[in-house]
Each structure stands twice: as structure tokens, then as C-alpha cells.
Design an enzyme around this catalytic site. Sequence first.
Site, PDB file in Angstrom:
ATOM      1  N   LYS A  98       0.948  23.257   8.608  1.00 25.70           N
ATOM      2  CA  LYS A  98       0.757  24.298   7.583  1.00 25.70           C
ATOM      3  C   LYS A  98       0.632  23.750   6.163  1.00 25.70           C
ATOM      4  O   LYS A  98       1.338  22.823   5.791  1.00 25.70           O
ATOM      5  CB  LYS A  98       1.948  25.259   7.630  1.00 25.70           C
ATOM      6  CG  LYS A  98       2.069  26.010   8.938  1.00 25.70           C
ATOM      7  CD  LYS A  98       3.364  26.827   9.010  1.00 25.70           C
ATOM      8  CE  LYS A  98       3.432  27.551  10.349  1.00 25.70           C
ATOM      9  NZ  LYS A  98       4.689  28.273  10.564  1.00 25.70           N
ATOM     10  N   VAL A 118       1.474  34.116   9.696  1.00 24.78           N
ATOM     11  CA  VAL A 118       0.335  34.987   9.438  1.00 24.78           C
ATOM     12  C   VAL A 118       0.483  36.194  10.355  1.00 24.78           C
ATOM     13  O   VAL A 118       1.120  36.078  11.400  1.00 24.78           O
ATOM     14  CB  VAL A 118      -1.023  34.274   9.698  1.00 24.78           C
ATOM     15  CG1 VAL A 118      -1.183  33.094   8.774  1.00 24.78           C
ATOM     16  CG2 VAL A 118      -1.210  33.887  11.151  1.00 24.78           C
ATOM     17  N   CYS A 133      -4.929  34.362  16.276  1.00 26.89           N
ATOM     18  CA  CYS A 133      -3.607  35.014  16.244  1.00 26.89           C
ATOM     19  C   CYS A 133      -3.745  36.517  16.502  1.00 26.89           C
ATOM     20  O   CYS A 133      -4.403  37.230  15.742  1.00 26.89           O
ATOM     21  CB  CYS A 133      -2.947  34.783  14.887  1.00 26.89           C
ATOM     22  SG  CYS A 133      -1.416  35.736  14.717  1.00 26.89           S
ATOM     23  N   GLU A 182       3.986  40.575   7.918  1.00 23.96           N
ATOM     24  CA  GLU A 182       4.337  41.291   9.152  1.00 23.96           C
ATOM     25  C   GLU A 182       3.175  42.237   9.470  1.00 23.96           C
ATOM     26  O   GLU A 182       2.869  43.148   8.703  1.00 23.96           O
ATOM     27  CB  GLU A 182       5.650  42.087   9.036  1.00 23.96           C
ATOM     28  CG  GLU A 182       6.887  41.238   8.888  1.00 23.96           C
ATOM     29  CD  GLU A 182       7.162  40.344  10.101  1.00 23.96           C
ATOM     30  OE1 GLU A 182       6.691  40.654  11.215  1.00 23.96           O
ATOM     31  OE2 GLU A 182       7.834  39.310   9.922  1.00 23.96           O
ATOM     32  N   SER A 183       2.569  42.023  10.633  1.00 22.97           N
ATOM     33  CA  SER A 183       1.313  42.700  10.936  1.00 22.97           C
ATOM     34  C   SER A 183       1.372  44.220  10.772  1.00 22.97           C
ATOM     35  O   SER A 183       0.526  44.813  10.080  1.00 22.97           O
ATOM     36  CB  SER A 183       0.847  42.336  12.353  1.00 22.97           C
ATOM     37  OG  SER A 183       1.794  42.735  13.319  1.00 22.97           O
TER      38      SER A 183
END
Lengths: 256, 256
Positions: free
Chosen positions: B65, B78, B38, B91-92
Site C-alpha cells: 500500500k 478500500v 474488490c 466503509e462500502s
Amino acid sequence: MSAIKDSRNINFNIKHLRKGDPLPPFNGKLRVYNMRYCPYAQRTILALNAKQIDYEVVNIDLIDKPEWLTTKSAFAKVPAIEIAEDVTIYESLVTVEYLDEVYPKRPLLPQDPLKKALDKIIVEASAPIQSLFIKILKFSDTVNEEHVAAYHKALDFIQEQLKNRGTVFLDGSEPGYADYMIWPWFERLRAFAHDERVRLEPSKYSLLLEYIDNMLKDSAVSQYLIPLEILAKFHEAYTKKERPNYELLNECLKSF
Amino acid sequence: MSAIKDSRNINFNIKHLRKGDPLPPFNGKLRVYNMRYCPYAQRTILALNAKQIDYEVVNIDLIDKPEWLTTKSAFAKVPAIEIAEDVTIYESLVTVEYLDEVYPKRPLLPQDPLKKALDKIIVEASAPIQSLFIKILKFSDTVNEEHVAAYHKALDFIQEQLKNRGTVFLDGSEPGYADYMIWPWFERLRAFAHDERVRLEPSKYSLLLEYIDNMLKDSAVSQYLIPLEILAKFHEAYTKKERPNYELLNECLKSF
């Protein structure tokens, strides 16, 4: 002409500049390149209003953009803020975080890193609300159950946050970052309320509806609010595949 | 088993947990809910690596999941970081900004508000790069000239920033926020290089290609790098409408 002016005499409803229109000379005052109906640009305006920062507005016709726009906003989008001549910042959330750092009066973001992160999560989580509106307006045939489910999940999440926090606004007794950054969706939601997919069922969303009512009373929100009929009429153009009329509010105000 | 481990003995390549798999007990160490391929979760990993924060990885099978994922990440996405038991941030970009605030060693974001804003603008401006990859992988028929033009415009913008800044990395002599947040696109770009629409013409993008080479040598990047053949093979599944094999890297490593 009875244009709406706020207490600091800002005219939000000036004509939207288009191709051929000259760039107004920069006079040292913080400037916002804006479009009166743009929900992203509205975030910047709400932050400026809440923090009572002195600024001026340059409205942009986004269909027929002025040639100089890319010198202010590399991707020719609004909002952009010009903080000194030819020094500009764009992307709505970036402008608001910048303003919050540089103008510490009435902080919008929580100071605590975890609370700050949670506020930003709410803003990210709200994205499916605006996405559904865009889809309904521009790609109505493509709207499916999944989009509507994501919309409701985002609303549920926000209502749950309100409930857990137990405060009038997400950020406490007065609106803050999370409240203002998601408000443009809620303002538009009212203009889509005739649509079954969008409508907030009072039995399910009583807390959220009460929250929307409270937000409407906030002065940063109310001084920039577009009358519901105008907002609905503006958006009608998209569903009819017509050119949106950026001067709708001006024309309406002039007719009085 | 010769799983890749970094200097702090983190195993990135552990099995991806799926429905039915129990939640590993939280042991107090900062945890990342991750998926090995990801690009968004990679942003969090890169920040953790660069700042040499001690952490553990829980890999998640995003097709099937685990039931408990929504208790850690409300929208079951993720990355999420667990900073104390059941206190999670997701949230990255939000995770990275949080980490940068709480772990001041090796700051990633510039301290100056304007420079910080410009770094965030670069990250936003890079979005069409990742969008094009997603479209090519999942909706190949819909890719049009406009998408490819937006991709090139984003690349041009980043290269222009590199040129104007005159530094090895966007953030100076070592990578910072802008560099790490856009790196996952550049890592994937290498796996798409056979595609005419994606390929970087050396005559046009020499500076950007040199930058990519420099990034590959950075230890935060290199310790998490996926071998090019594996990355290409992983993505092939999407174009073939097959289930992606999250354990590809493990299977490959085990075969040695």
C-alpha cells in the site's frame, strides 16, 4: 420478586423463552426479541430507552431456541423488533436506524450526511473490540498479536475521535448513535479488565476511561446495565465450555 | 491502449498505486480509492455508475500500500471516497448511503423506512455468500458443511425475497440498493461455478439465475464487469498462495 423495572415499567429480566414455550400473543405494543446479555440486542434496547419509546421485551434462549423464532427473525437471531403483528425488522443497526427515522424525538443519528457517515464509520471501526472479546471467550487459543493490535487500533481511533470532537460524548453533550452503538463493547470491556490484552492503560486511555464513566451515568445505559460480577460470571461459562445461564440475573435478584 | 472507458470517460483499469507512488493531486472531482477486484469497492462504483455521478478512480495495490493511504482511509482499506480535499468517507455501505443522500437523482434506497430496513436486511443476510468465497480462497481446509449451509440459506432467502416481491429486481423494475450491494457476490459466484459447493442448481435456483442474467444487462453493472476468465485467473492466485496480479485486466487489454 424484585425484578428491575424502568420508569415505564419494562421488565428486562423476564425468563428467556425456549423450545416448547408458546409465543406470547402480540398486543400491539412494539416488541423486542432480545437476549439479556447480547451486545447487539443491547443496541436496540439503548436506542429505545434513549428515545423513550414504549416497548416490551421477549427474551430468547439462544441455545435452545423456540420453534417460532424464525417466523420473527428469518435467521433466528436477536435483536428483532416487531412493529405490527408479524412485521419484524432485524439486524441491530437496521433496527436502530428504523427507530430513529420513525420516532423523530431525540434523534440519534446526525442529520448532516457527512456527520452521519462519520458516526457510522466509528461504529464499523469499533468491530475489532467485540471480535477480540468473542475470540477470547470462544477461541482463546487462536488470539494472536494481530487481534490485540487491531483492538488497540480501534480504541485509539475512538479516543482520537473524542479528542478531535472535544465533546463529552461522540455525538455531543448527550450520547447519540455512535455512542450507543459501541457502548455494549465498553460495558463488556469492564468485565474483561483482568485480562492484560484487554485492559485499558490509564496513562494511554485517560480520555476513553473518562468517556466510559460518563456513559455509565447516562440513564438509557444505566437502566439496562448488568452488575459487573454477573456479567463476568455469565461470560465465564464460555471459557469453561458450559451452557451460559441466561437466568443468572433473575436468580441473583430473587435471592434478595 | 484500449482500456475500457465508460460513457463519461472513466478509466477503471488504471494502474494500482503502491508504496513509493505519489498521491495524485486532488482536482476537486469526487474520487474513489478503489481496487479493481474488490467486491466492497465495487459497491461504491456501482452506486456512482447507477446515479451517473462524475468521479475519478485511484486504484490501490492492497498488498504493497502507498504510504499516504491511511491519510485517506484510517484503516488503509478500500473503498474510500474523497468528497473534498482530505475529506473522506469509507466503509462500502456508508459511502453508498452518503452518495444516495447527497445525490438524490435515481434514489437507490427506498424512501419508506420499513422498505429501507428490509433492503438493508437483505444486504446483511447476503454476508455468508461472500464469507464462503473468502474461505474457499484463503482457508480452503476450514470450509465445512455449516458454511455451505449458511451460503445456501442466504441464497434461499434472497430468492424468496425476489419471489415475494414479484419484481424483476429486488428494488423494482430497475436495480436499487439491495441489488447493487449484493451484486459483487453474484458476479464472483460465476467465477466459482466449477466448485460443487458454490454452484447454483438450475432446478432449485431458476429465479435467482434469471435475476443474475437481468443484472448483467444493467448498464451500471455491465460497464464495470470483469471478463469471467480474468476474474477466475485473478482469484487463482489466492488458492496458489501467490501474489494477486492487480494489473491482469490491463495486461490482457494491452495484448489486443
